[in-house]
Design a protein around this motif. Structure first.
Motif, PDB file in Angstrom:
ATOM      1  N   PRO A  48     -20.508  48.626   2.368  1.00 58.57           N
ATOM      2  CA  PRO A  48     -20.649  47.741   1.304  1.00 58.57           C
ATOM      3  C   PRO A  48     -20.253  48.042  -0.028  1.00 58.57           C
ATOM      4  CG  PRO A  48     -22.737  48.244   2.796  1.00 58.57           C
ATOM      5  CD  PRO A  48     -21.666  49.496   3.002  1.00 58.57           C
ATOM      6  N   GLU A  49     -20.381  49.303  -0.337  1.00 61.91           N
ATOM      7  CA  GLU A  49     -19.855  49.571  -1.687  1.00 61.91           C
ATOM      8  C   GLU A  49     -18.271  49.221  -1.825  1.00 61.91           C
ATOM      9  OE1 GLU A  49     -21.179  50.296  -4.436  1.00 61.91           O
ATOM     10  OE2 GLU A  49     -19.603  50.719  -5.572  1.00 61.91           O
ATOM     11  N   ALA A  50     -17.586  49.810  -0.611  1.00 60.39           N
ATOM     12  CA  ALA A  50     -16.142  49.606  -0.801  1.00 60.39           C
ATOM     13  C   ALA A  50     -15.780  48.069  -0.939  1.00 60.39           C
ATOM     14  CB  ALA A  50     -15.411  50.143   0.231  1.00 60.39           C
ATOM     15  N   THR A  51     -16.419  47.226  -0.244  1.00 58.88           N
ATOM     16  CA  THR A  51     -16.482  45.749  -0.162  1.00 58.88           C
ATOM     17  C   THR A  51     -16.596  45.021  -1.275  1.00 58.88           C
ATOM     18  OG1 THR A  51     -17.013  45.603   2.383  1.00 58.88           O
ATOM     19  CG2 THR A  51     -17.116  43.766   1.041  1.00 58.88           C
ATOM     20  N   SER A  52     -17.744  45.648  -2.054  1.00 58.45           N
ATOM     21  CA  SER A  52     -18.264  44.999  -3.212  1.00 58.45           C
ATOM     22  C   SER A  52     -17.092  45.362  -4.400  1.00 58.45           C
ATOM     23  CB  SER A  52     -19.470  45.891  -3.620  1.00 58.45           C
ATOM     24  OG  SER A  52     -19.716  45.631  -4.828  1.00 58.45           O
ATOM     25  N   VAL A  53     -16.390  46.391  -4.331  1.00 62.53           N
ATOM     26  CA  VAL A  53     -15.254  46.976  -5.142  1.00 62.53           C
ATOM     27  C   VAL A  53     -14.171  45.684  -4.919  1.00 62.53           C
ATOM     28  CG1 VAL A  53     -13.723  48.574  -5.945  1.00 62.53           C
ATOM     29  CG2 VAL A  53     -16.071  49.186  -5.720  1.00 62.53           C
ATOM     30  N   SER A  54     -13.889  45.883  -3.732  1.00 60.62           N
ATOM     31  CA  SER A  54     -12.572  45.041  -3.325  1.00 60.62           C
ATOM     32  C   SER A  54     -12.993  43.573  -3.804  1.00 60.62           C
ATOM     33  CB  SER A  54     -12.248  45.103  -1.982  1.00 60.62           C
ATOM     34  OG  SER A  54     -12.871  44.584  -1.122  1.00 60.62           O
ATOM     35  N   LEU A  55     -14.264  43.129  -3.554  1.00 66.84           N
ATOM     36  CA  LEU A  55     -14.511  41.555  -3.820  1.00 66.84           C
ATOM     37  C   LEU A  55     -14.317  41.431  -5.547  1.00 66.84           C
ATOM     38  CD1 LEU A  55     -17.374  40.885  -1.586  1.00 66.84           C
ATOM     39  CD2 LEU A  55     -15.102  39.654  -1.545  1.00 66.84           C
ATOM     40  N   ALA A  56     -14.684  42.447  -6.153  1.00 60.22           N
ATOM     41  CA  ALA A  56     -14.423  42.397  -7.892  1.00 60.22           C
ATOM     42  C   ALA A  56     -13.135  42.402  -8.266  1.00 60.22           C
ATOM     43  CB  ALA A  56     -15.316  43.440  -8.310  1.00 60.22           C
ATOM     44  N   GLU A  57     -12.302  43.307  -7.573  1.00 58.86           N
ATOM     45  CA  GLU A  57     -10.679  43.350  -7.615  1.00 58.86           C
ATOM     46  C   GLU A  57     -10.177  41.954  -7.377  1.00 58.86           C
ATOM     47  OE1 GLU A  57      -9.955  46.820  -5.775  1.00 58.86           O
ATOM     48  OE2 GLU A  57     -10.411  48.158  -7.235  1.00 58.86           O
ATOM     49  N   TRP A  58     -10.573  41.517  -6.280  1.00 53.01           N
ATOM     50  CA  TRP A  58     -10.011  40.376  -5.938  1.00 53.01           C
ATOM     51  C   TRP A  58     -10.226  39.209  -6.882  1.00 53.01           C
ATOM     52  CZ3 TRP A  58     -12.601  35.976  -4.323  1.00 53.01           C
ATOM     53  CH2 TRP A  58     -11.984  34.813  -3.554  1.00 53.01           C
ATOM     54  N   SER A  70     -23.084  45.193  -6.854  1.00 47.58           N
ATOM     55  CA  SER A  70     -23.827  46.037  -6.365  1.00 47.58           C
ATOM     56  C   SER A  70     -23.405  46.236  -4.995  1.00 47.58           C
ATOM     57  CB  SER A  70     -25.140  46.188  -6.665  1.00 47.58           C
ATOM     58  OG  SER A  70     -25.696  44.926  -5.442  1.00 47.58           O
ATOM     59  N   ALA A  71     -24.031  47.358  -4.283  1.00 46.40           N
ATOM     60  CA  ALA A  71     -23.694  47.449  -2.759  1.00 46.40           C
ATOM     61  C   ALA A  71     -24.615  46.399  -2.051  1.00 46.40           C
ATOM     62  CB  ALA A  71     -24.116  48.820  -2.443  1.00 46.40           C
ATOM     63  N   GLU A  72     -25.400  45.844  -2.747  1.00 43.31           N
ATOM     64  CA  GLU A  72     -26.105  44.681  -1.958  1.00 43.31           C
ATOM     65  C   GLU A  72     -25.729  43.351  -2.172  1.00 43.31           C
ATOM     66  OE1 GLU A  72     -28.308  47.127  -3.752  1.00 43.31           O
ATOM     67  OE2 GLU A  72     -28.032  48.316  -2.202  1.00 43.31           O
ATOM     68  N   LEU A 177     -24.425  41.626   0.940  1.00 47.61           N
ATOM     69  CA  LEU A 177     -23.961  42.457   1.658  1.00 47.61           C
ATOM     70  C   LEU A 177     -25.124  43.224   2.449  1.00 47.61           C
ATOM     71  CD1 LEU A 177     -21.361  43.789  -0.794  1.00 47.61           C
ATOM     72  CD2 LEU A 177     -20.682  42.538   1.307  1.00 47.61           C
ATOM     73  N   SER A 178     -24.915  43.517   3.722  1.00 44.02           N
ATOM     74  CA  SER A 178     -25.744  44.032   4.647  1.00 44.02           C
ATOM     75  C   SER A 178     -25.112  45.155   5.404  1.00 44.02           C
ATOM     76  CB  SER A 178     -26.497  43.735   5.471  1.00 44.02           C
ATOM     77  OG  SER A 178     -25.958  42.778   6.103  1.00 44.02           O
ATOM     78  N   VAL A 179     -25.625  46.272   5.582  1.00 46.57           N
ATOM     79  CA  VAL A 179     -24.875  47.460   6.403  1.00 46.57           C
ATOM     80  C   VAL A 179     -24.931  47.270   7.683  1.00 46.57           C
ATOM     81  CG1 VAL A 179     -24.940  50.025   6.460  1.00 46.57           C
ATOM     82  CG2 VAL A 179     -26.192  48.982   4.419  1.00 46.57           C
ATOM     83  N   ARG A 180     -23.745  47.317   8.465  1.00 44.58           N
ATOM     84  CA  ARG A 180     -23.878  47.176   9.889  1.00 44.58           C
ATOM     85  C   ARG A 180     -24.740  48.095  10.699  1.00 44.58           C
ATOM     86  NH1 ARG A 180     -20.057  45.079  12.805  1.00 44.58           N
ATOM     87  NH2 ARG A 180     -18.611  44.774  11.118  1.00 44.58           N
ATOM     88  N   SER A 181     -25.047  49.263  10.302  1.00 46.17           N
ATOM     89  CA  SER A 181     -25.713  50.593  10.970  1.00 46.17           C
ATOM     90  C   SER A 181     -27.256  50.442  10.266  1.00 46.17           C
ATOM     91  CB  SER A 181     -25.351  51.734  10.837  1.00 46.17           C
ATOM     92  OG  SER A 181     -24.827  52.125   9.560  1.00 46.17           O
ATOM     93  N   ARG A 182     -27.807  49.085   9.920  1.00 45.70           N
ATOM     94  CA  ARG A 182     -29.027  49.197   9.443  1.00 45.70           C
ATOM     95  C   ARG A 182     -30.180  49.547  10.297  1.00 45.70           C
ATOM     96  NH1 ARG A 182     -26.804  44.625  10.252  1.00 45.70           N
ATOM     97  NH2 ARG A 182     -28.171  42.858  11.503  1.00 45.70           N
ATOM     98  N   SER A 183     -31.363  49.875  10.080  1.00 46.00           N
ATOM     99  CA  SER A 183     -32.382  50.198  11.107  1.00 46.00           C
ATOM    100  C   SER A 183     -32.643  49.032  12.035  1.00 46.00           C
ATOM    101  CB  SER A 183     -33.238  50.831  10.448  1.00 46.00           C
ATOM    102  OG  SER A 183     -34.029  49.991   9.584  1.00 46.00           O
TER     103      SER A 183
END
Lengths: 213, 147
Positions: A48-58, A70-72, A177-183
């Motif tokens: 999620p953090e990487a996706t968040s950064v790439s969305l901001a750059e986009w 944020s990562a969320e 954003l949610s994490v794929r490997s969430r509990s």
């Protein structure tokens, strides 16, 4: 405390400032589409953090910007004609869009009201200014109060107008954003028996049992 | 008089039992005989089931909707979508939840309709992609829920 009497020079300067304010905030006659685009996305991301950064750059590279990151959650403002690129961008990173909810807000009616408010108060302001040069001291003070009040109202309407125009020029995009490997959800006990029976994993077990019969 | 008393007792017993649900099988699903429920499964393994439970303690749709939503969120399900629908017998509310099953994301539907002394419950679940393919059929079937 001694109050200084306003001289004719003070009154003229004040009037000049008011005229400049009015000129700078007079409504334009541009015809506006006045429709705002909203886009709500829920994304399951590997990182999620990487996706968040790439969305901001986009957003930056698309001529827009981000207002929160944020990562969320990421909140973006991007020109509406760039939105089509968002889905391929997310999918290219292996992220999964699980909810995509576009919406539109029609601001035409509100914009008409706002512009009418600016025009009517500007006309009132002009009338007050025309009386100001011939007013005595007590009337001048009253006019000043009225001028301040009208100016504040015009500034409020002008601010709203700018916000509407900004909303129409930049779509408001919220990406959760949610994490794929969430509990895995837990089996929490409820006070109500039948609610305890509702669980995805129990439902899957029941399907498997029926399948074996 | 004795016959009347027996009939009355039988009527009371029947009333105490939960009624049997009825619902159309979603398009593209196969129906399976199941005890006290209506169960259907798609070729990809998306499941759909309608059960009925006594409305105990007696509460309305709003109450049960809130209790269900709170329980699922507290349990850790991620709310995907909330919707309302009209069944054959009354209005209902549905939630679709996201939860992981192994490496996959699954969608899990929980929907309720409250009819006097009964609560109709619909559940459906499947891997995200397959559930999405059948989502319209599942929602259409929910509108045929009855007793």
């Amino acid at each position: 405390m001694r109050r200084e009497r306003p001289t004719r020079g003070t009154v003229v300067s004040f009037a000049a400032i008011m005229l400049i304010v009015v000129a700078s905030i007079s409504p334009s006659q541009d015809s506006l589409e006045a429709r705002a685009t909203l886009l709500d996305l829920q994304v399951v991301a590997g990182d999620p953090e990487a996706t968040s950064v790439s969305l901001a750059e986009w957003a930056d590279s698309s001529g827009g910007y981000y207002t929160f990151r944020s990562a969320e959650r990421v909140e973006l403002r991007v020109p509406p004609d760039h939105l089509e690129a968002l889905q391929p961008l997310l999918e290219a990173t292996g992220d999964e869009i699980v909810l995509l909810a576009p919406a539109t807000i029609d601001y035409r009616s509100e914009l008409r009201d706002v512009e009418a408010g600016i025009v009517s108060r500007t006309e009132s302001l002009d009338r007050v200014l025309s009386f100001l040069s011939s007013a005595n001291v007590s009337a001048t003070l009253a006019f000043e109060r009225e001028l301040r009040s009208l100016t504040q109202e015009i500034e409020f309407f002008e601010g709203r107008r700018r916000a509407i125009i900004n909303d129409t020029r930049f779509a408001r995009v919220t990406v959760r954003l949610s994490v794929r490997s969430r509990s895995v959800p837990a089996d929490l006990p409820s006070s109500f028996g039948w609610i305890n029976g509702l669980s995805l994993y129990r439902f899957i077990d029941r399907l498997n049992e029926e399948g074996r019969r | 008089m004795k016959q009347l008393a027996i009939s009355f007792a039988a009527a009371l017993l029947l009333g105490a039992c939960a009624a049997t649900p009825s619902v159309n099988t979603p398009e593209g699903f196969a129906g399976f005989p199941a005890d006290e429920s209506v169960l259907a499964v798609s070729p990809e393994g998306v499941g759909f089931e309608v059960t009925v439970t006594p409305n105990e303690p007696v509460q309305d749709l709003e109450f049960w909707t809130e209790a269900l939503e709170r329980h699922m969120i507290d349990s850790g399900y991620l709310l995907y979508e909330r919707s309302s629908f009209e069944s054959r017998v009354a209005g209902g509310n549905a939630f679709e939840w996201l939860a992981p099953v192994g490496e996959e994301d699954w969608l899990y539907l929980t929907a309720i309709v409250v009819v006097d002394d009964s609560v109709l419950i619909a559940e459906a679940a499947g891997p995200y992609e397959f559930y999405r393919q059948h989502r319209d059929a599942i929602h259409a079937a929910m509108e045929t829920m009855g007793l």
